[in-house]
Design a protein around this motif. Structure first.
Motif, PDB file in Angstrom:
ATOM      1  N   MET A   1     -14.010 -16.980  -7.619  1.00 18.93           N
ATOM      2  CA  MET A   1     -14.440 -17.834  -6.621  1.00 18.93           C
ATOM      3  C   MET A   1     -16.006 -17.341  -6.123  1.00 18.93           C
ATOM      4  SD  MET A   1     -13.143 -19.056  -2.728  1.00 18.93           S
ATOM      5  CE  MET A   1     -12.976 -17.364  -1.917  1.00 18.93           C
TER       6      MET A   1
ATOM      7  N   ASP B   1     -17.877 -18.896  -3.526  1.00 20.90           N
ATOM      8  CA  ASP B   1     -18.456 -20.136  -2.840  1.00 20.90           C
ATOM      9  C   ASP B   1     -18.726 -19.600  -1.365  1.00 20.90           C
ATOM     10  OD1 ASP B   1     -17.701 -22.322  -4.206  1.00 20.90           O
ATOM     11  OD2 ASP B   1     -15.536 -22.167  -3.594  1.00 20.90           O
TER      12      ASP B   1
ATOM     13  N   ARG C   1     -13.472 -30.532   2.008  1.00 21.82           N
ATOM     14  CA  ARG C   1     -12.312 -30.492   1.112  1.00 21.82           C
ATOM     15  C   ARG C   1     -12.233 -30.871  -0.193  1.00 21.82           C
ATOM     16  NH1 ARG C   1      -7.986 -28.012   3.764  1.00 21.82           N
ATOM     17  NH2 ARG C   1      -7.820 -28.508   6.075  1.00 21.82           N
TER      18      ARG C   1
ATOM     19  N   LEU D   1     -14.965 -28.575  -2.038  1.00 22.31           N
ATOM     20  CA  LEU D   1     -14.547 -27.209  -2.648  1.00 22.31           C
ATOM     21  C   LEU D   1     -13.593 -27.447  -3.769  1.00 22.31           C
ATOM     22  CD1 LEU D   1     -13.494 -25.902   1.262  1.00 22.31           C
ATOM     23  CD2 LEU D   1     -14.916 -24.861  -0.783  1.00 22.31           C
ATOM     24  N   GLU D   2     -12.751 -28.600  -3.828  1.00 21.92           N
ATOM     25  CA  GLU D   2     -12.118 -29.002  -4.972  1.00 21.92           C
ATOM     26  C   GLU D   2     -12.933 -29.132  -6.178  1.00 21.92           C
ATOM     27  OE1 GLU D   2      -8.851 -29.130  -7.636  1.00 21.92           O
ATOM     28  OE2 GLU D   2      -9.176 -28.402  -5.379  1.00 21.92           O
TER      29      GLU D   2
ATOM     30  N   HIS E   1     -15.631 -27.622  -6.909  1.00 19.72           N
ATOM     31  CA  HIS E   1     -16.322 -26.315  -7.646  1.00 19.72           C
ATOM     32  C   HIS E   1     -15.353 -25.384  -7.654  1.00 19.72           C
ATOM     33  CE1 HIS E   1     -20.227 -28.111  -6.923  1.00 19.72           C
ATOM     34  NE2 HIS E   1     -19.984 -28.545  -5.844  1.00 19.72           N
ATOM     35  N   ARG E   2     -13.997 -25.539  -7.697  1.00 21.25           N
ATOM     36  CA  ARG E   2     -12.819 -24.625  -7.572  1.00 21.25           C
ATOM     37  C   ARG E   2     -13.139 -23.725  -8.872  1.00 21.25           C
ATOM     38  NH1 ARG E   2      -7.294 -25.268  -8.884  1.00 21.25           N
ATOM     39  NH2 ARG E   2      -7.808 -27.462  -9.378  1.00 21.25           N
ATOM     40  N   SER E   3     -13.458 -24.188  -9.986  1.00 22.58           N
ATOM     41  CA  SER E   3     -13.244 -23.424 -11.253  1.00 22.58           C
ATOM     42  C   SER E   3     -14.629 -23.094 -11.323  1.00 22.58           C
ATOM     43  CB  SER E   3     -12.815 -24.227 -12.290  1.00 22.58           C
ATOM     44  OG  SER E   3     -13.509 -25.514 -12.607  1.00 22.58           O
TER      45      SER E   3
ATOM     46  N   PRO F   1     -11.414 -20.573   2.560  1.00 25.22           N
ATOM     47  CA  PRO F   1     -12.017 -21.477   1.499  1.00 25.22           C
ATOM     48  C   PRO F   1     -13.314 -20.612   1.000  1.00 25.22           C
ATOM     49  CG  PRO F   1     -12.391 -22.577   3.571  1.00 25.22           C
ATOM     50  CD  PRO F   1     -11.557 -21.469   3.761  1.00 25.22           C
ATOM     51  N   TYR F   2     -13.820 -20.039   1.579  1.00 21.66           N
ATOM     52  CA  TYR F   2     -15.499 -19.472   1.375  1.00 21.66           C
ATOM     53  C   TYR F   2     -15.192 -17.929   1.200  1.00 21.66           C
ATOM     54  CZ  TYR F   2     -16.781 -23.954   3.122  1.00 21.66           C
ATOM     55  OH  TYR F   2     -16.522 -25.410   3.223  1.00 21.66           O
TER      56      TYR F   2
END
Length: 169
Positions: free
Chosen positions: A1, A3, A59, A62-63, A65-67, A102-103
């Motif tokens: 990650m 982010d 949300r 974030l999904e 850019h998750r990978s 998430p970050y």
């Protein structure tokens, strides 16, 4: 990650910094609220509904850019939307966020800066509201396990260099 959240008060220069990072070739995600307003979903008639839509948008961002392995810089995001709901007294960020974060742990926070604060048709926050928003986020981030780093009140180029230097990029 990878982010990274850039948060803080309305009118603090976040979007300008995000644009500078994009110009330097970094992947960015623009502010959910501005995108919602552009789509006709505004906070003026139903603030809670708007913030819930911002949560859903953040949300989804974030999904998407998750990978992604390269750094992604977010102009506001999930924490901001949840903090807005908390300021309405409609829930706790801790409860709504759960145990996940998430970050990345280092979060950049734009301070109130009267010299650059401006309102427009989409941003109607007065400066005193921006100060309160900043205070809330500055207290909330450490409680969530984040390490907020205040952005310097300097040129956008110097702010971008500050962020990239802090991240070792």
């Amino acid at each position: 990650m990878a982010d990274y959240l850039i948060t803080g008060c309305s009118g603090g220069g976040k979007s300008t910094l995000i644009a500078e990072l994009a110009d330097r070739g970094f992947r960015i995600v623009t502010e959910p609220g501005r995108r919602l307003i552009a789509d006709g979903i505004t906070p003026w008639d139903d603030l809670r509904g708007f913030l819930l839509a911002a949560v859903d948008t953040a949300r989804a961002d974030l999904e998407i850019h998750r990978s992604t392995r390269e750094p992604v810089f977010y102009d506001r995001g999930l924490i901001d939307a949840l903090a807005g709901i908390e300021r309405l007294g409609a829930g706790s960020v801790m409860d709504m966020l759960g145990s996940g974060r998430p970050y990345e742990g280092l979060v950049f926070i734009a301070p109130p800066w009267p010299e650059i604060h401006a309102t427009d048709t989409d941003r109607r926050h007065a400066f005193d509201e921006a100060v309160e928003e900043h205070r809330h986020l500055a207290e909330l981030l450490p409680a969530l396990g984040y390490r907020p780093v205040e952005l310097p009140r300097t040129s956008v180029a110097e702010r971008a260099a500050f962020v990239l230097n802090a991240l070792g990029i």
